[in-house]
Design an enzyme around this catalytic site. Structure first.
Site, PDB file in Angstrom:
ATOM      1  N   ARG A   1       7.006   0.626 -41.006  1.00 48.26           N
ATOM      2  CA  ARG A   1       5.757   1.128 -40.436  1.00 48.26           C
ATOM      3  C   ARG A   1       5.037   0.017 -39.660  1.00 48.26           C
ATOM      4  O   ARG A   1       4.140   0.258 -38.871  1.00 48.26           O
ATOM      5  CB  ARG A   1       4.852   1.748 -41.515  1.00 48.26           C
ATOM      6  CG  ARG A   1       3.795   2.621 -40.926  1.00 48.26           C
ATOM      7  CD  ARG A   1       3.081   3.632 -41.849  1.00 48.26           C
ATOM      8  NE  ARG A   1       3.380   3.566 -43.246  1.00 48.26           N
ATOM      9  CZ  ARG A   1       2.809   2.723 -44.111  1.00 48.26           C
ATOM     10  NH1 ARG A   1       1.898   1.864 -43.691  1.00 48.26           N
ATOM     11  NH2 ARG A   1       3.152   2.744 -45.383  1.00 48.26           N
TER      12      ARG A   1
ATOM     13  N   ASP B   1      -6.433   6.287 -18.941  1.00 45.67           N
ATOM     14  CA  ASP B   1      -5.200   7.045 -19.156  1.00 45.67           C
ATOM     15  C   ASP B   1      -4.417   7.000 -17.845  1.00 45.67           C
ATOM     16  O   ASP B   1      -4.831   7.588 -16.845  1.00 45.67           O
ATOM     17  CB  ASP B   1      -5.555   8.486 -19.545  1.00 45.67           C
ATOM     18  CG  ASP B   1      -4.333   9.326 -19.898  1.00 45.67           C
ATOM     19  OD1 ASP B   1      -3.233   9.024 -19.383  1.00 45.67           O
ATOM     20  OD2 ASP B   1      -4.491  10.291 -20.657  1.00 45.67           O
TER      21      ASP B   1
ATOM     22  N   LYS C   1       5.742  11.869 -20.655  1.00 44.31           N
ATOM     23  CA  LYS C   1       5.779  12.334 -19.270  1.00 44.31           C
ATOM     24  C   LYS C   1       6.681  11.419 -18.435  1.00 44.31           C
ATOM     25  O   LYS C   1       7.866  11.343 -18.702  1.00 44.31           O
ATOM     26  CB  LYS C   1       4.344  12.427 -18.735  1.00 44.31           C
ATOM     27  CG  LYS C   1       3.351  13.088 -19.713  1.00 44.31           C
ATOM     28  CD  LYS C   1       3.604  14.555 -19.967  1.00 44.31           C
ATOM     29  CE  LYS C   1       2.774  15.142 -21.088  1.00 44.31           C
ATOM     30  NZ  LYS C   1       1.327  14.935 -21.032  1.00 44.31           N
TER      31      LYS C   1
HETATM   32  C1  LIG Z   1       0.269  14.941 -21.978  1.00 47.42           C
HETATM   33  C2  LIG Z   1      -0.911  14.059 -21.772  1.00 47.42           C
HETATM   34  C3  LIG Z   1      -1.528  13.424 -22.856  1.00 47.42           C
HETATM   35  C4  LIG Z   1      -1.098  13.663 -24.297  1.00 47.42           C
HETATM   36  O1  LIG Z   1       0.169  13.151 -24.546  1.00 47.42           O
HETATM   37  P1  LIG Z   1       1.181  13.752 -25.656  1.00 47.42           P
HETATM   38  O2  LIG Z   1       2.341  12.844 -25.518  1.00 47.42           O
HETATM   39  O3  LIG Z   1       1.450  15.161 -25.280  1.00 47.42           O
HETATM   40  O4  LIG Z   1       0.491  13.647 -26.973  1.00 47.42           O
HETATM   41  C5  LIG Z   1      -2.584  12.561 -22.584  1.00 47.42           C
HETATM   42  N1  LIG Z   1      -3.013  12.359 -21.325  1.00 47.42           N
HETATM   43  C6  LIG Z   1      -2.451  12.971 -20.262  1.00 47.42           C
HETATM   44  C7  LIG Z   1      -2.978  12.706 -18.900  1.00 47.42           C
HETATM   45  C8  LIG Z   1      -1.381  13.836 -20.456  1.00 47.42           C
HETATM   46  O5  LIG Z   1      -0.834  14.447 -19.398  1.00 47.42           O
END
Ligand SMILES: *Cc1c(COP(=O)(O)O)cnc(C)c1O
Length: 364
Positions: free
Chosen positions: A52, A174, A199
């Site tokens: 962990r 982000d 993504k």
């Molecule tokens: C998909 C997404 C998230 C969340 O990510 P997960 O891997 O699905 O938990 C956060 N920010 C953006 C811009 C996203 O497209």
């Protein structure tokens, strides 16, 4: 940010580093690929005692992503785990400034904090720099996404991070939509970069993973330690198999993104000339395009349901092109139009993509 190379790889371009970083040291007979280490624990008296707290496959992926973003990375189980880790830095009752429309999981997170009385939330138009700056006084955290999901609004990152820093406000960005190949927020002064590696970074729609990246400064290193502690105690850690697959996917990020961005530019331009499209949102970069469709939500749903090449599914950043009407999700902010269809361009042949999409728009 310093331009001093901190490792021998720093004189290589990002396109080369993402291919080479995270490998084992060169030695006769050593494996070329990064290690996939499946273990819950380690023989005593080493640097990590229990899995962990660390895993060599994590380290390989973190080395690659950290180098691309220009900081130190921490891999977590999903993008939302990365979001949750950043919000763990917000003191109870603190104030956070967020875009009025951003990734719906972040919108739901701040709404839940607000409903619990755990935070004050200031929602701003991120394209209005003066309004964002005005909202920063007395805040603890500025959460940014640029371009935003799914309205593709662009924030002035250098101006906003500088304004936040001068007021002692932490800036988290982000960077999922841009990837470090198109935008490196740490170079613009951000304190933490967040990715849904689900993504583009992994790129094959076959796993969920997240990453946090902090600058190599003293302050950034201290913050990274807090985030690593959160990862360890929160316990929802990244699986080594997912992490290994994400690193494998990362090796082709530059090729995938180049094709996807080129496809996006073509589809955005052609869509603007289609009579069923009332508005195209495309910031001129990246591989996401949002369309507004004549005929409202029902017509938008019909477009999504009638493509053959495009996959009707939520998510983005994979090799396959995907589309969906975002307001079908209950957490989607009401500022997102009901008739908005978000397109995530993949790497298919653009003529096949356009023929398929324009036929779906014709039928709507
Ligand atoms: C998909 C997404 C998230 C969340 O990510 P997960 O891997 O699905 O938990 C956060 N920010 C953006 C811009 C996203 O497209």
């Amino acid at each position: 940010m310093t331009d001093e190379p901190s490792s021998p790889a720093d004189d290589l371009t990002p396109q080369t580093r993402l291919v080479t970083l995270g490998r084992e040291p060169v030695a006769p007979g050593a494996q070329v690929g990064a290690p996939l280490v499946l273990t819950s624990t380690y023989h005593a008296d080493g640097p990590v005692s229990y899995a962990r707290g660390g895993n060599p496959t994590w380290t390989a992926f973190e080395e690659a992503v950290g180098s691309l973003e220009g900081g130190d990375a921490l891999v977590v189980s999903s993008g939302m785990a990365a979001v949750a880790a950043v919000f763990s830095l917000l003191p109870h009752g603190g104030t956070v400034v967020v875009p009025d429309a951003a990734y719906n999981g972040v919108m739901a997170t701040v709404a839940a904090l607000e409903a619990d009385g755990a935070a004050t939330v200031r929602r701003v138009d991120v394209t209005d720099t003066a309004a964002v700056v005005a909202a920063l006084d007395g805040a603890e955290l500025l959460w940014l996404e640029s371009p935003t999901n799914p309205l593709l609004e662009v924030a002035d990152l250098p101006a906003l991070t500088a304004a936040a820093r001068s007021r002692g406000v932490l800036t988290a960005v982000d960077n999922t939509f841009s990837t470090p190949l198109l935008q490196r927020p740490l170079e613009s002064g951000a304190d933490v970069v967040v990715h849904s590696a689900t993504k583009y970074l992994s790129g094959h729609s076959d796993l969920l993973l997240g990453v946090l990246v902090t600058p190599a400064s003293e302050e950034g290193t201290a913050r990274r330690a807090r985030l690593a502690r959160h990862r360890q105690l929160h316990g929802g850690i990244a699986g080594p198999v997912e992490t290994w697959l994400a690193l494998r996917g990362l090796r082709t990020l530059h090729l995938r993104l180049e094709r996807a961005c080129a496809n996006a530019a073509v589809v955005a331009e052609r869509a603007a000339g289609h009579p069923a499209v009332t508005r195209v949102r495309y910031p001129g970069t990246g591989a996401i395009v949002s369309l507004e469709v004549a005929g409202g939500a029902a017509a938008a749903e019909r477009v999504c349901a009638s493509t053959r090449v495009w996959v009707h599914a939520t998510s983005l950043g994979g090799v396959e092109s995907m589309l969906e009407r975002r307001r079908r999700h209950p957490d989607e902010p009401a500022t997102v139009p009901e008739d908005l269809v978000r397109l995530s361009l993949g790497v298919e042949d653009v003529e096949d993509l356009w023929r398929d999409l324009s036929a779906a728009l014709d039928r709507a």
